[in-house]
Design an enzyme around this catalytic site. Structure first.
Site, PDB file in Angstrom:
ATOM      1  CB  CYS A   7      -0.931   0.002   1.194  1.00 20.19           C
ATOM      2  SG  CYS A   7      -1.897  -1.502   1.323  1.00 20.19           S
ATOM      3  CG  HIS A  22      -3.237   3.159   2.432  1.00 22.98           C
ATOM      4  ND1 HIS A  22      -3.806   2.823   1.223  1.00 22.98           N
ATOM      5  CD2 HIS A  22      -3.173   1.999   3.157  1.00 22.98           C
ATOM      6  CE1 HIS A  22      -4.066   1.523   1.210  1.00 22.98           C
ATOM      7  NE2 HIS A  22      -3.699   1.006   2.368  1.00 22.98           N
ATOM      8  CG  ASN A  63      -6.577  -1.282   1.388  1.00 28.35           C
ATOM      9  OD1 ASN A  63      -5.923  -0.833   0.447  1.00 28.35           O
ATOM     10  ND2 ASN A  63      -6.017  -1.778   2.475  1.00 28.35           N
TER      11      ASN A  63
HETATM   12  N1  ACO Z   1     -18.201  -8.926   9.708  1.00 28.27           N
HETATM   13  C1  ACO Z   1     -18.635  -9.154  10.952  1.00 28.27           C
HETATM   14  N2  ACO Z   1     -17.825  -9.414  11.977  1.00 28.27           N
HETATM   15  C2  ACO Z   1     -16.515  -9.463  11.725  1.00 28.27           C
HETATM   16  C3  ACO Z   1     -15.979  -9.233  10.448  1.00 28.27           C
HETATM   17  C4  ACO Z   1     -16.882  -8.968   9.421  1.00 28.27           C
HETATM   18  N3  ACO Z   1     -16.484  -8.731   8.158  1.00 28.27           N
HETATM   19  N4  ACO Z   1     -14.642  -9.337  10.506  1.00 28.27           N
HETATM   20  C5  ACO Z   1     -14.326  -9.611  11.783  1.00 28.27           C
HETATM   21  N5  ACO Z   1     -15.464  -9.695  12.514  1.00 28.27           N
HETATM   22  C6  ACO Z   1     -15.585  -9.977  13.950  1.00 28.27           C
HETATM   23  C7  ACO Z   1     -14.418 -10.738  14.489  1.00 28.27           C
HETATM   24  O1  ACO Z   1     -14.576 -12.123  14.274  1.00 28.27           O
HETATM   25  C8  ACO Z   1     -14.481 -10.377  15.965  1.00 28.27           C
HETATM   26  O2  ACO Z   1     -15.463 -11.163  16.586  1.00 28.27           O
HETATM   27  P1  ACO Z   1     -15.220 -11.770  18.045  1.00 28.27           P
HETATM   28  O3  ACO Z   1     -15.010 -10.584  18.922  1.00 28.27           O
HETATM   29  O4  ACO Z   1     -16.459 -12.540  18.287  1.00 28.27           O
HETATM   30  O5  ACO Z   1     -13.980 -12.616  17.896  1.00 28.27           O
HETATM   31  C9  ACO Z   1     -14.982  -8.925  15.948  1.00 28.27           C
HETATM   32  O6  ACO Z   1     -15.592  -8.747  14.645  1.00 28.27           O
HETATM   33  C10 ACO Z   1     -13.899  -7.912  16.126  1.00 28.27           C
HETATM   34  O7  ACO Z   1     -12.823  -8.243  15.250  1.00 28.27           O
HETATM   35  P2  ACO Z   1     -11.543  -7.350  15.178  1.00 28.27           P
HETATM   36  O8  ACO Z   1     -10.545  -7.984  14.270  1.00 28.27           O
HETATM   37  O9  ACO Z   1     -11.119  -7.025  16.569  1.00 28.27           O
HETATM   38  O10 ACO Z   1     -12.150  -6.034  14.488  1.00 28.27           O
HETATM   39  P3  ACO Z   1     -11.452  -4.659  14.289  1.00 28.27           P
HETATM   40  O11 ACO Z   1     -12.261  -3.597  14.901  1.00 28.27           O
HETATM   41  O12 ACO Z   1      -9.986  -4.703  14.596  1.00 28.27           O
HETATM   42  O13 ACO Z   1     -11.587  -4.453  12.716  1.00 28.27           O
HETATM   43  C11 ACO Z   1     -10.257  -4.589  10.723  1.00 28.27           C
HETATM   44  C12 ACO Z   1     -10.968  -5.368  11.853  1.00 28.27           C
HETATM   45  C13 ACO Z   1     -11.306  -3.843   9.958  1.00 28.27           C
HETATM   46  C14 ACO Z   1      -9.549  -5.570   9.820  1.00 28.27           C
HETATM   47  C15 ACO Z   1      -9.234  -3.588  11.328  1.00 28.27           C
HETATM   48  O14 ACO Z   1      -8.447  -4.263  12.283  1.00 28.27           O
HETATM   49  C16 ACO Z   1      -8.341  -2.956  10.307  1.00 28.27           C
HETATM   50  O15 ACO Z   1      -8.782  -2.185   9.485  1.00 28.27           O
HETATM   51  N6  ACO Z   1      -7.024  -3.222  10.370  1.00 28.27           N
HETATM   52  C17 ACO Z   1      -6.061  -2.633   9.453  1.00 28.27           C
HETATM   53  C18 ACO Z   1      -6.134  -3.252   8.113  1.00 28.27           C
HETATM   54  C19 ACO Z   1      -5.253  -2.499   7.141  1.00 28.27           C
HETATM   55  O16 ACO Z   1      -5.166  -1.309   7.195  1.00 28.27           O
HETATM   56  N7  ACO Z   1      -4.555  -3.146   6.269  1.00 28.27           N
HETATM   57  C20 ACO Z   1      -3.720  -2.381   5.376  1.00 28.27           C
HETATM   58  C21 ACO Z   1      -2.777  -3.144   4.699  1.00 28.27           C
HETATM   59  S1  ACO Z   1      -3.497  -4.138   3.445  1.00 28.27           S
HETATM   60  C22 ACO Z   1      -2.277  -4.319   2.289  1.00 28.27           C
HETATM   61  O17 ACO Z   1      -1.184  -3.966   2.487  1.00 28.27           O
HETATM   62  C23 ACO Z   1      -2.646  -4.939   0.995  1.00 28.27           C
END
Ligand code: ACO
Length: 331
Positions: free
Chosen positions: A112, A250, A280
């Site tokens: 990214c 980003h 993204n």
């Molecule tokens: N729908 C519903 N529930 C979901 C989903 C979904 N799509 N995905 C995860 N959950 C659930 C999980 O299972 C978890 O449930 P649990 O508590 O029962 O275990 C709960 O939601 C919370 O999950 P978290 O992973 O803690 O959610 P978080 O608030 O951290 O959001 C996310 C997840 C969106 C992935 C976030 O962490 C994020 O954006 N991280 C950064 C990602 C990023 O920027 N990547 C960039 C690089 S990509 C590249 O380089 C190509």
């Protein structure tokens, strides 16, 4: 300190829109969760007859529309989802755009952070090419590597391309910052090779793993490193956060952008945020957003711009520059 300025921008997003509601039929998720946790409402997915090259060409042609192609001396293409291992996307762009042969064309893999890294590399390479310009591009078909059984990642990614043509500008200033923190556990996508070598043992049922990510850790890395990187770029240029007219971050997660803005103490009104429509698109997000910003007519000559990204590697990068060119100017 020599500056850089943008001469043209272009973006391409495939027509097919994958909405959150559609994803509800693919994995156990819901529109409300995706919007609240990521800010994403929909993303674009490439059609079967599209390629990374076709998307890259579409964005590049827009960026070059009003410009003299013979002046291009450098092409830097950032992608982690290329059509080929070789030839490179940048070489195929040279042919597809009819660019002259005496250019330096290279691909980079910075996930990214690719668009900002491409800008830094092109800026450096142009130093001994007076009168030449550079085409920089971020282009991804992340749908190729997305695991549509993994709800924690498949709701995030989309396909697209963003391009810009830049030149060095001795009459203004620019400053960069970049970093790498090698890590193959928090964010990775394994390489898949098809070969018939008798020397390589491979399980017959080996499946591509797709892109894997520890979202929470990457989230923390993103907020921490992005704000610090922007501060370092600004301090090198001797300007403060409040001097900046336009920020492009980003587009990975709306909450990450909000976190960076808060940490920097920046004016949220000065940030272009379009993640709701595209998700993204990795190296393409900054180029697509830059194109949207320039086409909105909000950028005036002399405006101070910051672009900042983070991603796989792990990597991060930021650039500060002054836009010292308006379309009416004769090149
Ligand atoms: N729908 C519903 N529930 C979901 C989903 C979904 N799509 N995905 C995860 N959950 C659930 C999980 O299972 C978890 O449930 P649990 O508590 O029962 O275990 C709960 O939601 C919370 O999950 P978290 O992973 O803690 O959610 P978080 O608030 O951290 O959001 C996310 C997840 C969106 C992935 C976030 O962490 C994020 O954006 N991280 C950064 C990602 C990023 O920027 N990547 C960039 C690089 S990509 C590249 O380089 C190509």
């Amino acid at each position: 300190m020599c500056g850089l300025t943008i001469l043209g921008t272009g973006g391409y997003s495939p027509p097919f829109t994958l909405t959150n509601q559609m994803l509800e039929g693919i994995v156990e998720t819901d529109d409300e969760w995706i919007r609240a946790r990521t800010g994403i409402a929909e993303r674009r997915i490439a059609a079967a007859d599209e390629t990374v090259l076709s998307m890259a060409l579409a964005a590049s042609r827009k960026a070059l529309a009003a410009l003299d192609r013979t002046k291009i001396g450098v092409v830097v293409a950032a992608t982690i989802t290329p059509d080929y291992i070789t030839p490179s996307l940048s070489c195929l762009l040279q042919r597809g755009l009819g660019l002259s042969e005496d250019i330096l064309a290279l691909d980079i893999n910075c996930a990214c952070s690719g668009f900002v890294m491409a800008m830094k590399i092109a800026y450096a390479l142009l130093a001994d090419m007076p009168d030449r310009t550079a085409l920089i591009l971020g282009c991804e078909m992340l749908s190729r590597v997305t695991d549509y059984t993994d709800r924690s990642t498949c709701v995030l990614f989309g396909d697209g391309a963003g391009a810009a043509v830049i030149r060095r500008d001795p009459d203004s200033a620019a400053a960069f910052d970049a970093g790498a923190r090698g890590n193959d556990e928090l964010l990775f996508c394994e390489a898949q090779y098809l070969c018939n070598s008798p020397f390589i043992a491979r399980p017959r049922d080996a499946e591509p793993s797709g892109l894997k990510m520890n979202g929470q850790e990457v989230f923390r890395f993103a907020v921490e490193t992005s704000a610090e990187s922007v501060r370092r770029s600004l301090s090198r240029a001797g300007v403060s956060v409040s001097d900046v007219d336009h920020f492009i971050f980003h587009q990975a997660n709306r909450r990450i952008i909000d976190g960076i803005v808060r940490k920097l103490g920046a004016d949220a009104e000065r940030c272009l945020i379009n993640i709701a429509n595209y998700g993204n698109t990795s190296s393409a997000t900054c180029g697509i957003a830059l194109d949207e910003l320039f086409r909105s007519g909000r950028v005036k000559r002399g405006d101070k711009i910051v672009i900042c990204a983070f991603g796989g590697g792990l990597t991060y990068a930021s650039v500060y520059f002054v836009q010292n060119y308006e379309k009416s100017e004769d090149l």
